[in-house]
Design a protein around this motif. Structure first.
Motif, PDB file in Angstrom:
ATOM      1  N   VAL A  66      23.370  94.771  75.455  1.00  0.00           N
ATOM      2  CA  VAL A  66      23.746  95.895  74.657  1.00  0.00           C
ATOM      3  C   VAL A  66      24.463  94.633  73.504  1.00  0.00           C
ATOM      4  CG1 VAL A  66      25.846  97.450  74.079  1.00  0.00           C
ATOM      5  CG2 VAL A  66      24.438  97.546  75.963  1.00  0.00           C
ATOM      6  N   MET A  67      25.110  93.638  73.619  1.00  0.00           N
ATOM      7  CA  MET A  67      25.717  92.739  72.882  1.00  0.00           C
ATOM      8  C   MET A  67      24.707  91.792  72.103  1.00  0.00           C
ATOM      9  SD  MET A  67      29.023  93.430  72.982  1.00  0.00           S
ATOM     10  CE  MET A  67      30.074  92.210  72.291  1.00  0.00           C
ATOM     11  N   ASP A  68      23.398  91.878  72.614  1.00  0.00           N
ATOM     12  CA  ASP A  68      22.437  91.069  72.254  1.00  0.00           C
ATOM     13  C   ASP A  68      21.670  92.155  71.080  1.00  0.00           C
ATOM     14  OD1 ASP A  68      23.079  88.895  73.468  1.00  0.00           O
ATOM     15  OD2 ASP A  68      21.604  89.213  75.121  1.00  0.00           O
ATOM     16  N   GLY A  69      21.998  93.297  71.104  1.00  0.00           N
ATOM     17  CA  GLY A  69      21.339  94.268  70.046  1.00  0.00           C
ATOM     18  C   GLY A  69      20.371  95.319  70.917  1.00  0.00           C
ATOM     19  N   TYR A  70      20.478  95.333  72.203  1.00  0.00           N
ATOM     20  CA  TYR A  70      19.621  96.360  72.784  1.00  0.00           C
ATOM     21  C   TYR A  70      20.378  97.502  73.220  1.00  0.00           C
ATOM     22  CZ  TYR A  70      16.148  92.896  73.550  1.00  0.00           C
ATOM     23  OH  TYR A  70      15.416  91.937  73.122  1.00  0.00           O
ATOM     24  N   SER A  71      19.998  98.821  73.040  1.00  0.00           N
ATOM     25  CA  SER A  71      20.923  99.935  73.431  1.00  0.00           C
ATOM     26  C   SER A  71      20.708 100.328  74.630  1.00  0.00           C
ATOM     27  CB  SER A  71      20.268 101.241  72.600  1.00  0.00           C
ATOM     28  OG  SER A  71      20.818 100.997  71.340  1.00  0.00           O
ATOM     29  N   ALA A  72      21.644 100.896  75.408  1.00  0.00           N
ATOM     30  CA  ALA A  72      21.542 101.013  76.882  1.00  0.00           C
ATOM     31  C   ALA A  72      22.329 102.362  77.130  1.00  0.00           C
ATOM     32  CB  ALA A  72      22.113  99.883  77.582  1.00  0.00           C
ATOM     33  N   VAL A 119      30.660 108.585  77.266  1.00  0.00           N
ATOM     34  CA  VAL A 119      31.472 107.545  76.443  1.00  0.00           C
ATOM     35  C   VAL A 119      30.340 106.754  75.742  1.00  0.00           C
ATOM     36  CG1 VAL A 119      33.066 105.631  76.475  1.00  0.00           C
ATOM     37  CG2 VAL A 119      33.524 107.605  78.094  1.00  0.00           C
ATOM     38  N   SER A 120      30.752 106.791  74.367  1.00  0.00           N
ATOM     39  CA  SER A 120      29.485 105.864  73.631  1.00  0.00           C
ATOM     40  C   SER A 120      30.221 104.732  73.133  1.00  0.00           C
ATOM     41  CB  SER A 120      28.912 106.761  72.785  1.00  0.00           C
ATOM     42  OG  SER A 120      28.160 107.779  73.424  1.00  0.00           O
ATOM     43  N   LEU A 121      29.536 103.542  73.097  1.00  0.00           N
ATOM     44  CA  LEU A 121      30.140 102.270  72.421  1.00  0.00           C
ATOM     45  C   LEU A 121      29.054 101.993  71.387  1.00  0.00           C
ATOM     46  CD1 LEU A 121      32.663 100.518  72.651  1.00  0.00           C
ATOM     47  CD2 LEU A 121      32.531 102.264  74.409  1.00  0.00           C
ATOM     48  N   ARG A 122      29.426 101.959  70.091  1.00  0.00           N
ATOM     49  CA  ARG A 122      28.524 101.528  69.076  1.00  0.00           C
ATOM     50  C   ARG A 122      28.652 100.045  68.990  1.00  0.00           C
ATOM     51  NH1 ARG A 122      25.669 103.594  64.949  1.00  0.00           N
ATOM     52  NH2 ARG A 122      26.482 105.882  65.338  1.00  0.00           N
ATOM     53  N   SER A 166      23.529  98.365  68.088  1.00  0.00           N
ATOM     54  CA  SER A 166      23.043  98.933  69.658  1.00  0.00           C
ATOM     55  C   SER A 166      24.250  99.575  69.866  1.00  0.00           C
ATOM     56  CB  SER A 166      22.837  97.740  70.415  1.00  0.00           C
ATOM     57  OG  SER A 166      24.245  96.814  70.414  1.00  0.00           O
ATOM     58  N   LYS A 167      23.901 100.452  71.206  1.00  0.00           N
ATOM     59  CA  LYS A 167      24.621 101.538  71.641  1.00  0.00           C
ATOM     60  C   LYS A 167      24.825 101.398  72.943  1.00  0.00           C
ATOM     61  CE  LYS A 167      23.159 104.825  69.381  1.00  0.00           C
ATOM     62  NZ  LYS A 167      22.782 106.129  68.846  1.00  0.00           N
ATOM     63  N   LEU A 168      25.892 101.671  73.627  1.00  0.00           N
ATOM     64  CA  LEU A 168      25.910 101.669  74.981  1.00  0.00           C
ATOM     65  C   LEU A 168      26.671 103.088  75.454  1.00  0.00           C
ATOM     66  CD1 LEU A 168      26.103 100.847  77.928  1.00  0.00           C
ATOM     67  CD2 LEU A 168      28.305  99.734  77.493  1.00  0.00           C
ATOM     68  N   HIS A 169      25.818 103.995  76.396  1.00  0.00           N
ATOM     69  CA  HIS A 169      26.463 105.277  76.520  1.00  0.00           C
ATOM     70  C   HIS A 169      26.732 105.125  78.210  1.00  0.00           C
ATOM     71  CE1 HIS A 169      25.161 107.178  72.950  1.00  0.00           C
ATOM     72  NE2 HIS A 169      23.840 106.767  73.077  1.00  0.00           N
TER      73      HIS A 169
END
Ligand code: ATP
Length: 909
Positions: A574-580, A713-716, A731-734
């Protein structure tokens, strides 16, 4: 100038078409090389979700090929369109100029002459489909406008060129991946072949050992048979010698009896003979003195009697004869007899008397004759008696001789017998002695042989067992290695395909379950390996073991840290730019909230993921600047509730109508949802704690604190490259804690709880439908819109996002049917390939992103909005930023089609 442009355009257009043709031909021919049966088989295997590892690789290869075919079709369509467009341009050009566009255009200046028409028709602008004369629009255009249009056209060609280059590149990448996969498959095949050879070798060695063991056993059997034969011989010998002994004893007995009989007989003879002699002597004497001889023995007596009788008869007869003769003489001498010779006349009486006397004489003569005959007979009989007597004597002499011989023989035999008896006894004793010794030796020998054979067999067996164990361990190790490699390749493949990764977590038995005793407290789960799970299900008395394989299986003892370790890589990406998207699924009370949130003293995935993100932000601060923004919502009774929004009058979360909308860029948003930029872990935790307090939680028979809603909970994350400001990742992490499915009969829900449960089950069933549709061959329609939950998840499940699922289960037999349902659902999820996730890239200047993410609102804008609400207090220690809402706050994904990107403008690469 215009002429130059035309020429450049034509060249570029030609090259573009050439490239497209190459790509199309390349992919088509590669596809055609594929074996139909193989393709069909793989697709079928995939469809049945029963593909083995090799089939998995093949299916992946097929998937690549099929993707290429899809691209081919897309290109063919584009080529068709572009060719038609070019044809139209040529025709228009010819109509307008009377010249061929492909011909020599020297001297011709399409722009100067009739550029407006050609350009406008080529780019399709300015005229509008409704306008009859396309020239009209160009006629009104200035040269600058025309140039600008041509520039746009060139840009479009450049864009297509880049797209082609990109596609060619991606094709090359696919081809390389395919080649790599093939190589891996080949290597794996080789290794498998090697392994099979080794297993065969081990098998033949085992067979050799078994043969040796059998030989050794046969030898032992033979030895035993020999020993048994010897024992039999010995027993027979003993029996024989005993029979001989018995025979000898009975022979001796016979001889003794015979001897006794003979002795008795001899004595009887002796007595007879003595008697005979005595009676002869007596008879002799009697003969002399006229008395009859006395007979003693029967034979002798009868002989003597006969003789005496005969003699008496002879005497009597002789006397009688004499008397008769006398009488005859007298008769003859009597006067009557001589009367006929006289001259006197016969006296009748006398004559009669004479006749009587004559008759008498005649009778007497006859009687005499008879007496003589009798005498003769008697004499003969006497002679016979004498000869008999002589024979008897001779016989007696003979018998005496025989007796003497017999006596001698008996004595001899007796002596022999005694000697043989003595010798036999000694021999028997010696034999017995020998036998006893032999027996002892034999027993010792047999025992020794047995001990030795046993020892040898034991040693051989131990050796065999050791060798077999070593080989088994080696084979197991090889198998494990091969399995690890296979799994690694398989995982890589799943990653490449963008499959949903599934981690299974089994919670410990709860105290209440343990206390329930009986069947409900039994554990039904087993963990043969870190990826495998066995569930025992008892159904109508029969026990059924079901096997499941996941990316990882966490047994009840697993800690939160161990669980997070498996999740950490996805956080890094996610920190590399991929959403998850990470979500927890399972029956109510199975441990979803424990896994995602966890208790404050042992926090779960949500907190640890954020901790990891802040750690990575710190680690990368020299190269990257990250901005993290948080939002939190729940879907409760098919209503979206903002958990970070200012509290409503009742103290609960703001329930302003929130809906999912598709944004212009194709992502799904919840307009109006609060989004806050977060700067520290503490701050995040406080927001999350506050959000959690707004969640709908209730109690029912199966969980005291059951989540009655799906919580997201979503982190953009926006990461700017400090060395190249034009590069930024978005990217985003749900992090999703789904409400638990529940059987209404078990939870005994009524009223509100019942309504909640019905809504939960409905939305989970909609999720099941989406997964089934994604897993099917025909993905034309995926029913995302059937529930709020699936609508929100559309971006994550629709591709371009890495998806990780926790399937939480209970180990108790009481819940086994729900457990099996959850595991089967998880299995279906794992088989779903969502497609390869792509990095979300942002154009730093324009804020446009490939993945369709929009930037959060500016700080001031957010603060402004937050002041209007004021429900959640921002932690004092951190920056004074407050929550805010944004129209694009929570886009649930970032997938964008190439056409959308193109519409949006630039494509970053
Ligand atoms: N791994 C675990 N270790 C220890 N306790 C656990 C674990 N997982 C769950 N529990 C306990 O099991 C109970 C139910 O767990 P939890 O509330 O997380 O379930 P849930 O799946 O979220 O339920 P619901 O769907 O009803 O919200 C809680 O008391 C929790 O503490």
């Amino acid at each position: 100038m215009a002429s130059q442009m035309w020429s450049t355009m034509r060249k570029r257009g030609g090259k573009f078409l050439e490239n497209l043709n190459h790509t199309v031909e390349g992919t088509a021919s590669e596809f055609l090389e594929l074996d139909d049966g193989f393709l069909e088989g793989s697709c079928r295997g995939e469809a049945n979700n029963q593909i083995g590892p090799e089939e998995g690789y093949k299916a992946a290869l097929i998937q690549f090929q099929l993707d290429q075919v899809k691209l081919t079709k897309e290109y063919q369509k584009v080529i068709g369109e572009k060719e038609a467009e070019l044809r139209r341009v040529r025709e228009l050009y010819k109509t307008e100029t009377g010249k061929d566009l492909d011909g020599d255009d020297q001297g011709a200046d399409p722009v100067a002459d009739n550029a407006d028409t050609s350009v406008s028709s080529l780019i399709g602008v300015g005229t509008g489909s409704g306008e009859r004369n396309p020239m009209a629009a160009f006629a009104n255009m200035s040269a600058d406008q025309l140039r600008a249009q041509v520039e746009v056209l060139l840009d479009s060609v450049t864009s297509w060129e880049s797209r082609v280059a990109e596609l060619v590149e991606s094709k090359a990448e696919y081809a390389a991946q395919v080649a790599r996969m093939r190589l891996q498959v080949e290597r794996s095949d080789l290794r498998m072949g090697d392994l099979v050879d080794r297993v065969k070798l081990q098998q033949s060695q085992m067979e050799k050992y078994i043969l040796m063991a059998e030989e050794s056993r046969a030898r032992t059997v033979k030895d035993r048979e020999t020993i048994e034969g010897l024992v039999r011989d010995y027993t027979a010998l003993v029996a024989e010698s005993q029979a001989q002994e018995r025979q000898q004893a009975s022979a001796i007995e016979d001889l003794e009896t015979k001897r006794d009989e003979l002795v008795v007989k001899l004595k009887a003879y002796e007595r007879n003979i003595i008697h005979l002699i005595d009676s002869q002597a007596e008879a002799g004497l009697k003969h002399q003195d006229g008395s009859a001889p006395k007979a003693d023995s029967h034979a002798e007596t009868s002989a003597v009697d006969n003789t005496a009788t005969m003699t008496a008869t002879v005497d009597a007869l002789q006397k009688e004869i004499k008397a008769k003769e006398e009488k005859i003489k007298q008769l003859l001498a009597s006067p009557a007899a001589s009367a006929p010779h006289t001259a006197h006349p016969p006296d009748t009486a006398l004559l009669e008397r004479a006749q009587v006397a004559e008759a008498e004489a005649e009778r007497l003569r006859k009687e005499l004759e008879r007496a003589k005959q009798s005498l003769e007979q008697v004499t003969k009989a006497g002679e016979k008696v004498s000869s008999d007597y002589a024979a008897l004597r001779a016989r007696r002499d003979e018998e005496e001789r025989a007796e003497a011989a017999l006596r001698e023989e008996v004595t001899e035999l007796q002596a022999k017998l005694e000697a043989s008896y003595k010798g036999g006894k000694a021999e028997m004793a010696a034999l017995q002695d020998r036998l006893v010794k032999m027996e002892g030796a034999m027993v010792r020998e047999v025992e020794g042989a047995r001990v030795q054979a046993r020892e040898e067999a034991k040693q051989t067996y131990q050796r065999l067992v050791e060798v077999a164990n070593q080989e088994k361990e080696q084979a197991l190790e090889l198998y494990a290695q091969e399995n690890r490699k296979r799994k690694a390749v398989h995982n890589k493949l799943l990653e490449l395909q963008g499959n949903i990764r599934v981690l299974c977590r089994v919670r410990p038995m709860l105290a209440v379950e343990k206390a329930s005793g009986e069947g409900g407290a039994k554990e039904v789960t087993e963990y043969p390996s870190p990826e495998d799970l066995l569930v025992t299900r008892e159904d109508k008395g029969s026990r059924n073991k079901m096997a499941f394989e996941f990316d990882r299986v966490f047994a009840p003892g697993s800690s939160q840290a161990e669980v997070f370790e498996a999740v950490a890589p996805i956080v890094t990406s996610v920190m590399d730019g991929y959403s998850a998207c990470i979500f927890a699924y399972g029956q109510t009370g199975s441990g979803k909230t424990h896994t995602m949130e966890g208790p404050s003293e042992d926090r779960g995935v949500n907190f640890r993921a954020l901790e990891e993100m802040f750690r990575l932000r710190q680690d990368r601060q020299a190269d990257m600047r990250y901005t993290l923004s948080l939002s939190m919502l729940e879907v409760y009774n098919e209503t979206i509730r903002d958990l970070l929004a200012a509290k409503g009058k009742g103290g609960g979360a703001e329930t302003a109508k929130l809906e999912v909308r598709m944004a212009e860029n194709g992502s799904y948003d919840v307009p109006g949802l609060t989004l806050v930029e977060v700067h520290s872990l503490d701050e995040v935790w406080q927001f999350m704690t506050a959000g959690k307090q707004s969640r709908a939680v209730g109690a029912h028979d199966m969980n005291e604190h059951s989540s009655r809603s799906h919580c997201i909970v979503s982190l953009r994350v926006r990461g700017e490259n400090l060395h190249n400001k034009s590069l930024a990742t978005v990217s985003k992490l749900h992090l999703i804690d789904l409400a638990g499915s529940e059987r209404l009969s078990k939870t005994d829900a009524t009223g509100d709880r019942l309504k909640e449960a019905q809504n939960i089950n409905k939305s989970l069933s909609a999720l099941g439908d989406v997964i089934n549709a994604l897993g099917s061959k025909n993905k034309a329609h995926i029913p995302y819109r059937n529930s709020k939950l699936t609508f929100l998840l559309q971006d994550s499940l629709g591709g371009n996002s890495k998806v990780l699922m926790f399937v939480n289960i209970s180990p108790a037999s009481y819940n086994v049917s729900e457990t099996v349902c959850s595991l089967q659902f998880a299995g279906r999820c794992r088989a779903v390939a969502l497609g390869v996730a792509k990095k979300g890239m942002a154009d730093n200047g324009a804020g446009l992103v490939e993945g369709g993410e929009r930037e959060p609102l500016q700080e001031e804008e957010r603060i402004g909005k937050a002041r209007g609400g004021g429900g959640i207090a921002r932690p004092r220690s951190t920056s004074p930023k407050a929550p805010t809402s944004s129209p694009g706050a929570v886009g649930m994904g970032n997938r964008t089609s190439p056409s959308r990107s193109t519409q949006n403008g630039a494509l970053s690469r």
